[in-house]
Structure formats: structure tokens, C-alpha cells
Design a protein around this motif. Structure first.
Motif, PDB file in Angstrom:
ATOM      1  N   CYS A   1       0.850  -1.183   0.000  1.00 38.14           N
ATOM      2  CA  CYS A   1       0.000   0.000   0.000  1.00 38.14           C
ATOM      3  C   CYS A   1       0.890   1.240   0.000  1.00 38.14           C
ATOM      4  O   CYS A   1       1.781   1.372   0.841  1.00 38.14           O
ATOM      5  CB  CYS A   1      -0.916   0.007   1.221  1.00 38.14           C
ATOM      6  N   VAL A   2       0.634   2.161  -0.931  1.00 40.39           N
ATOM      7  CA  VAL A   2       1.458   3.367  -1.033  1.00 40.39           C
ATOM      8  C   VAL A   2       0.643   4.646  -0.825  1.00 40.39           C
ATOM      9  O   VAL A   2       1.181   5.744  -0.922  1.00 40.39           O
ATOM     10  CB  VAL A   2       2.187   3.435  -2.395  1.00 40.39           C
TER      11      VAL A   2
ATOM     12  N   LEU B   1      11.602   0.327  -7.969  1.00 44.63           N
ATOM     13  CA  LEU B   1      11.576   1.779  -7.852  1.00 44.63           C
ATOM     14  C   LEU B   1      12.637   2.267  -6.867  1.00 44.63           C
ATOM     15  O   LEU B   1      13.299   3.288  -7.110  1.00 44.63           O
ATOM     16  CB  LEU B   1      10.190   2.238  -7.407  1.00 44.63           C
ATOM     17  N   THR B   2      12.828   1.538  -5.794  1.00 44.52           N
ATOM     18  CA  THR B   2      13.852   1.903  -4.814  1.00 44.52           C
ATOM     19  C   THR B   2      15.239   1.911  -5.459  1.00 44.52           C
ATOM     20  O   THR B   2      16.050   2.814  -5.224  1.00 44.52           O
ATOM     21  CB  THR B   2      13.829   0.937  -3.621  1.00 44.52           C
ATOM     22  N   GLY B   3      15.516   0.912  -6.280  1.00 44.50           N
ATOM     23  CA  GLY B   3      16.822   0.822  -6.917  1.00 44.50           C
ATOM     24  C   GLY B   3      17.022   1.768  -8.085  1.00 44.50           C
ATOM     25  O   GLY B   3      18.155   2.063  -8.470  1.00 44.50           O
ATOM     26  N   LEU B   4      15.924   2.283  -8.650  1.00 46.34           N
ATOM     27  CA  LEU B   4      16.020   3.136  -9.829  1.00 46.34           C
ATOM     28  C   LEU B   4      16.793   4.423  -9.543  1.00 46.34           C
ATOM     29  O   LEU B   4      17.470   4.957 -10.425  1.00 46.34           O
ATOM     30  CB  LEU B   4      14.612   3.462 -10.337  1.00 46.34           C
ATOM     31  N   GLY B   5      16.713   4.895  -8.308  1.00 47.30           N
ATOM     32  CA  GLY B   5      17.399   6.130  -7.949  1.00 47.30           C
ATOM     33  C   GLY B   5      18.912   6.069  -8.076  1.00 47.30           C
ATOM     34  O   GLY B   5      19.578   7.108  -8.126  1.00 47.30           O
TER      35      GLY B   5
ATOM     36  N   HIS C   1      17.271  10.054 -12.350  1.00 50.72           N
ATOM     37  CA  HIS C   1      16.427  11.002 -11.629  1.00 50.72           C
ATOM     38  C   HIS C   1      14.981  10.548 -11.848  1.00 50.72           C
ATOM     39  O   HIS C   1      14.462  10.649 -12.965  1.00 50.72           O
ATOM     40  CB  HIS C   1      16.590  12.419 -12.187  1.00 50.72           C
ATOM     41  N   PHE C   2      14.328  10.043 -10.808  1.00 49.06           N
ATOM     42  CA  PHE C   2      12.930   9.631 -10.943  1.00 49.06           C
ATOM     43  C   PHE C   2      12.034  10.814 -10.627  1.00 49.06           C
ATOM     44  O   PHE C   2      12.134  11.427  -9.560  1.00 49.06           O
ATOM     45  CB  PHE C   2      12.609   8.464 -10.013  1.00 49.06           C
TER      46      PHE C   2
ATOM     47  N   PRO D   1       8.001   4.098  -2.311  1.00 48.20           N
ATOM     48  CA  PRO D   1       9.224   3.533  -1.727  1.00 48.20           C
ATOM     49  C   PRO D   1      10.460   4.207  -2.294  1.00 48.20           C
ATOM     50  O   PRO D   1      10.429   4.798  -3.376  1.00 48.20           O
ATOM     51  CB  PRO D   1       9.156   2.058  -2.145  1.00 48.20           C
ATOM     52  N   GLY D   2      11.544   4.123  -1.539  1.00 45.38           N
ATOM     53  CA  GLY D   2      12.797   4.724  -1.977  1.00 45.38           C
ATOM     54  C   GLY D   2      12.925   6.154  -1.488  1.00 45.38           C
ATOM     55  O   GLY D   2      12.038   6.689  -0.820  1.00 45.38           O
ATOM     56  N   PRO D   3      14.042   6.794  -1.823  1.00 45.71           N
ATOM     57  CA  PRO D   3      14.261   8.181  -1.392  1.00 45.71           C
ATOM     58  C   PRO D   3      13.245   9.129  -2.015  1.00 45.71           C
ATOM     59  O   PRO D   3      12.771   8.901  -3.132  1.00 45.71           O
ATOM     60  CB  PRO D   3      15.686   8.485  -1.881  1.00 45.71           C
TER      61      PRO D   3
END
Length: 275
Positions: free
Chosen positions: A37-38, A57-61, A65-66, A83-85
Motif C-alpha cells: 500500500c502506497v 523503484l527503490t533501486g532506480l534512484g 532522476h525519478f 518507496p525509496g528516497p
């Protein structure tokens, strides 16, 4: 480590994240994926992505630049906990607000409002037309978003298809566009685009490659502005069999399409986006 030179601009609703209603349309009963859930609103869970998508998505950063790129208002966007920064940049209100560290850039917003004032019919005219022509039998809510555009929340099964077509013709002649997404009908000024805001972020970040994804008519300009783009197997663009050069039409529908899109982003951005 040098800064990423890849910019990933993605629509959110029905592209990366999915409401319960959107899940019900496409979720397989057998071997359904685990969900995260987001978004929670008024103590109720609203939107989801798969756990696998969350990890991607967490690793994409690390390689890009997401940039979340949404038609949602700033308030609606801020309910989402991806999720992620936290992304440094985000685009809300279909390009009307460019957020930098969560705060709207006033210079950008001023440029947008100046364009709208000179290039299309005023918001008040469109709002009045909707209030005069939309039948209360199938309209549940009239909304003005950020003083930039309007939308209706409707009972989709009662919505007359001809009314939507007539509205689109009326809006076209006034420099506006109409988009039907789930239970919402959007009327948006044509100069209000996600692509313009994405180009500005690409300029600021020095991005050498732009990747994008989206499912609706309001995402078409975003996809066309990118070097590579993806659309899921559902939504307005899929229904119209819309495609273009450098756009990949994915077969996946629903939440699994969101996971596939993120896999494509990671693959394309790894190694500078040329692998």
C-alpha cells in the motif's frame, strides 16, 4: 560517483500505482502478486503497487532522476508514500506545478498561468459549461484542481458516451482537451502539459536521456517528448491503439503493467540508459 544523466518521468495512477477499483479490473485470482500500500486517505488504503515494483523503484534512484509526473493536485500527490528516497523533483496538476524538494517553484507556476491566460478559453467558461450540461443523475462531484483545470467524478455505467464526445468537440474549439480515466472526466487546457515541465527538469538536471510512461490521453505529450516511452495494455491510449516511434505498447494490464514498466526503466537507465 557522478550524478545520473537519465531522467525517468512517469505517470502514477493506473501506470505505476493502482486503486482497489483498478486492481479489481485486472488482478489475477491465481498466484496474485504481493502488494504494498502506497497511499492512505482518511484511514483507508487507496493505492498499491506490487512488492517487486517497490523494489525496482527503490533501486532506480541509483541510475536515474525519478520524477513522479501526475495530474493530481499537490495535496493529492502528497498523500502518496512511494518507496525509496523522496524525489527531488515532481510534477503535479498536469505540469501546472513543478515541485522542488516538495515545494512548488513559483517562477514555473507563473510561466504556466501566463500561457493559459493567453492561449485558451478561461477556466470559468469551461466550468460553467460542465455545470450546465452534466446531468446530476450520473455526476457525483464537480471539482476545480489548483485553479488550473476541472474534473467530474461520475457513475461510469450511467455516463452517456455521446455526452463525452460532444464535450471533447466543444473543448477542442476552446483550446482544451478531455480525458476519461476510470470514474473521472478531466477537462484540461492544452497549454497545460506534463511534457513542458519534464523538459524544464531535463534542462536543470542535465539529463541526456529521458524515459517516460503513461496510460491516458493526458500522457501522450509526455511520451512523445521522451527518448523512449512505454504504455500499459489498459487505459485510453491502449483503447485507441495509440503508438508512436520509440513508444512500446506493453501487453500487461493493471498492477503487473506497473511492475513491467519499472523493469523497463531500470533496464534502459542502467549504464547510462544505453544498455
Amino acid at each position: 560517483m557522478s550524478a545520473p544523466k537519465v531522467l525517468v518521468a512517469s505517470d502514477l495512477d493506473r501506470t505505476l500505482i493502482y486503486s482497489s477499483a483498478a486492481l479489481a479490473l485486472t488482478m489475477p485470482d491465481a498466484r496474485a502478486p504481493r502488494l504494498l500500500c502506497v497511499e492512505v486517505h482518511e484511514s483507508k488504503p487507496l493505492s498499491y503497487m506490487t512488492e517487486a515494483a517497490a523494489g525496482l523503484l527503490t533501486g532506480l534512484g541509483d541510475t536515474a532522476h525519478f520524477v513522479p509526473t501526475t495530474t493530481r493536485t499537490r495535496k493529492q500527490y502528497q498523500r502518496i508514500n512511494l518507496p525509496g528516497p523522496a524525489p527531488k523533483y515532481a510534477i503535479c496538476a498536469n505540469g501546472g506545478h513543478l515541485l522542488v524538494d516538495g515545494v512548488s517553484d513559483p517562477g514555473w507556476h507563473a510561466q504556466v498561468t501566463a500561457r493559459l491566460a493567453s492561449e485558451c478559453a478561461p477556466l470559468a467558461e469551461v466550468r460553467e459549461h460542465l455545470e450546465a450540461t452534466a446531468d446530476p443523475a450520473w455526476v457525483r462531484k464537480h471539482r476545480v484542481a489548483e485553479d488550473l483545470f476541472v474534473y467530474l467524478v461520475v457513475e461510469r455505467e450511467l455516463l452517456p458516451e455521446e455526452w463525452v464526445k460532444d464535450l471533447a468537440v466543444w473543448a477542442e474549439s476552446r483550446g482544451w482537451t478531455v480525458s476519461l480515466q476510470g470514474r473521472k472526466i478531466y477537462a484540461v487546457p492544452k497549454p497545460l502539459t506534463k511534457s513542458a515541465a519534464v523538459r524544464e527538469i531535463a534542462r536543470r538536471t542535465g539529463a541526456e536521456l529521458t524515459l517516460a510512461a503513461g496510460d491516458s490521453l493526458l500522457d501522450a505529450d509526455l511520451l512523445l517528448a521522451a527518448d523512449r516511452g512505454w504504455r500499459p495494455g489498459h487505459g485510453e491510449l491502449a483503447d485507441a491503439d495509440w503508438t508512436a516511434a520509440a513508444i512500446t505498447a506493453l501487453p500487461e494490464r493493471g498492477v503487473l503493467a506497473g511492475e513491467r514498466i519499472l523493469r523497463e526503466f531500470v533496464r534502459a537507465s542502467d549504464g547510462g540508459g544505453r544498455g
